[in-house]
Scaffold this motif. Sequence first.
Motif, mmCIF file in Angstrom:
data_model
loop_
_atom_site.group_PDB
_atom_site.id
_atom_site.type_symbol
_atom_site.label_atom_id
_atom_site.label_comp_id
_atom_site.label_asym_id
_atom_site.label_seq_id
_atom_site.Cartn_x
_atom_site.Cartn_y
_atom_site.Cartn_z
ATOM 1 N N CYS A 68 0.858 -1.278 0.050
ATOM 2 C CA CYS A 68 0.018 -0.081 0.005
ATOM 3 C C CYS A 68 0.942 1.294 -0.077
ATOM 4 C CB CYS A 68 -0.850 0.019 1.284
ATOM 5 S SG CYS A 68 -2.141 -1.044 1.170
ATOM 6 N N MET A 69 1.718 1.316 0.703
ATOM 7 C CA MET A 69 2.744 2.551 0.855
ATOM 8 C C MET A 69 3.394 2.753 -0.457
ATOM 9 S SD MET A 69 6.012 3.242 3.485
ATOM 10 C CE MET A 69 6.954 2.076 2.452
ATOM 11 N N GLU A 70 4.020 1.555 -1.124
ATOM 12 C CA GLU A 70 4.523 1.772 -2.530
ATOM 13 C C GLU A 70 3.448 2.665 -3.453
ATOM 14 O OE1 GLU A 70 7.070 -0.496 -5.851
ATOM 15 O OE2 GLU A 70 6.336 -1.731 -3.964
ATOM 16 N N LEU A 71 2.375 1.839 -3.442
ATOM 17 C CA LEU A 71 1.578 2.415 -4.483
ATOM 18 C C LEU A 71 1.214 3.917 -3.982
ATOM 19 C CD1 LEU A 71 -1.692 0.502 -5.726
ATOM 20 C CD2 LEU A 71 -1.805 2.861 -5.097
ATOM 21 N N VAL A 72 0.588 4.080 -2.791
ATOM 22 C CA VAL A 72 0.338 5.617 -2.297
ATOM 23 C C VAL A 72 1.418 6.510 -2.673
ATOM 24 C CG1 VAL A 72 -0.276 6.697 -0.285
ATOM 25 C CG2 VAL A 72 -1.473 4.528 -0.684
ATOM 26 N N VAL A 73 2.724 6.276 -2.467
ATOM 27 C CA VAL A 73 3.614 7.007 -2.540
ATOM 28 C C VAL A 73 3.941 7.470 -4.002
ATOM 29 C CG1 VAL A 73 6.477 7.569 -2.808
ATOM 30 C CG2 VAL A 73 5.121 6.566 -0.620
ATOM 31 N N GLY A 74 3.501 6.414 -4.714
ATOM 32 C CA GLY A 74 3.525 6.849 -6.166
ATOM 33 C C GLY A 74 2.438 7.781 -6.784
ATOM 34 N N VAL A 75 1.463 7.495 -6.139
ATOM 35 C CA VAL A 75 0.369 8.390 -6.511
ATOM 36 C C VAL A 75 0.770 9.858 -5.711
ATOM 37 C CG1 VAL A 75 -2.146 9.007 -5.807
ATOM 38 C CG2 VAL A 75 -1.526 6.856 -6.304
ATOM 39 N N ALA A 76 1.347 9.853 -4.676
ATOM 40 C CA ALA A 76 1.611 11.170 -3.963
ATOM 41 C C ALA A 76 2.465 12.128 -5.243
ATOM 42 C CB ALA A 76 2.340 10.874 -2.741
ATOM 43 N N LEU A 77 3.501 11.150 -5.641
ATOM 44 C CA LEU A 77 4.555 11.692 -6.390
ATOM 45 C C LEU A 77 3.960 12.123 -7.708
ATOM 46 C CD1 LEU A 77 7.557 9.210 -6.099
ATOM 47 C CD2 LEU A 77 7.383 11.631 -5.345
ATOM 48 N N PHE A 78 3.059 11.492 -8.404
ATOM 49 C CA PHE A 78 2.468 11.720 -9.648
ATOM 50 C C PHE A 78 1.510 12.935 -9.525
ATOM 51 C CE2 PHE A 78 -0.780 11.135 -13.196
ATOM 52 C CZ PHE A 78 -0.011 10.839 -13.820
ATOM 53 N N PHE A 79 0.803 13.050 -8.307
ATOM 54 C CA PHE A 79 -0.218 14.229 -8.287
ATOM 55 C C PHE A 79 0.697 15.430 -7.494
ATOM 56 C CE2 PHE A 79 -3.162 10.822 -9.147
ATOM 57 C CZ PHE A 79 -3.996 11.517 -10.309
ATOM 58 N N GLY A 80 1.618 15.322 -6.999
ATOM 59 C CA GLY A 80 2.444 16.255 -6.440
ATOM 60 C C GLY A 80 2.108 16.589 -5.153
ATOM 61 N N PHE A 81 2.024 15.582 -4.137
ATOM 62 C CA PHE A 81 1.425 15.564 -2.893
ATOM 63 C C PHE A 81 2.331 15.907 -1.721
ATOM 64 C CE2 PHE A 81 0.165 13.455 1.176
ATOM 65 C CZ PHE A 81 -0.872 14.606 1.345
ATOM 66 N N LYS A 82 2.674 17.021 -1.213
ATOM 67 C CA LYS A 82 3.409 17.241 -0.092
ATOM 68 C C LYS A 82 4.659 16.969 -0.425
ATOM 69 C CE LYS A 82 0.156 17.698 3.571
ATOM 70 N NZ LYS A 82 -0.191 19.236 3.499
ATOM 71 N N LEU A 83 5.360 17.277 -1.549
ATOM 72 C CA LEU A 83 6.549 16.490 -1.987
ATOM 73 C C LEU A 83 7.804 16.638 -0.984
ATOM 74 C CD1 LEU A 83 6.116 17.009 -5.769
ATOM 75 C CD2 LEU A 83 5.954 15.023 -4.577
#
Length: 369
Positions: A68-83
């Motif tokens: 879950c963490m790997e997928l969520v970190v990928g989404v966070a990077l892709f959508f520019g979340f709190k980089l």
Amino acid sequence: MKILAIFSRIVVGMYLMFSGFLKVVDPYGTALKLKEYFEVFAMDIPVLEGLFIGLSEMSVTLSVLFCCMELVVGVALFFGFKLRYTAWVALLMMTFFTFLTFYSAYFNRVTDCGCFGEFMKLKPWHSFWKNVVTMVFILIIFFYRKKYQNMGAGTPAVLIASILSLGIGIYSLSYLPVIDMLPYAVGKSIPEQMKRPDVAPDIEYEFLDKTSGKTLKSKEYLMDTVRYTYQSSVVLNEDNIKPVITDFSVVDTAGADQMAEVLEGKVLALLIKTTEDLEDLEFKKYRELVSKVSKSQIKPIVLTSQTDAIAFLAEKKLSYPCYFVDEKVMKTMARNNPILLLLDNGTILGKWSFNRLPSDSKIKKLINI
């Protein structure tokens, strides 16, 4: 630099989303890989044996969290979340993965890192260099992290990804993988996958040239024994000439081959990986199901890797033929415990977790009765 930083963020985000998704749909498979790593570390670092044994026992829980963490970190990077913070998590995560793959490759301890689940198998050094390349992009993200602008879609995207990934992981553990990429998935034929592909071996020979004293590699066997001395050979396409399934076998209590009992005719197999934690499981509905389908020439059998399962079956009044398969094969066939497998001459027509038994009409429809 800005363009490179944005490109790196998108590429790494997509990579982590893809890799994380392939793992989270089959968290039990990732748990097996984590368990393998922890057992290796327990042997290689005796002073921390207790720690790694404890982590090994928690491998299923850790698998869900890591996937879950790997997928969520990928989404966070892709959508520019709190980089500013996401870049730290990505860097630490990839540092950990890079260390694992280097350790596996250098010491030849774990032959497949499980980077892409069952979708793609990578050799240890390939996995390591793949992570090194990914690390380059992550370092670019890390050093540029304070200059990224937060995107409005980041928060809802990460929230949705967290809920969905956790839900998919728990569902796959409770039932069966959402996407089954294993050799024993519905629609696949076990006998066909046991056949060797019609591919010629690509052999590279090594000879000693007596004239020059140098070694020579050749795709052809050099017949001039006066000049050349054969030293060794290697099959370059070994993975392409092997059957998909190489370790499937079925024996009875006496060790006699019983492959035909599984791969011939219509079979409803109950797969039991282990009898642990099954003491309170109720088999009444299963026995009723078997009673109905057995009238249609569907033979019920039990497959297990535990020799002590015989007593358990007797206690649960499961008086069906019981055969044994290798423990590793059983873990590949059955991600949940127990499961039902419907086969017609070795082709898998249906696969169900015991938590969701099919109806007799469903089974008859699948097998065209």
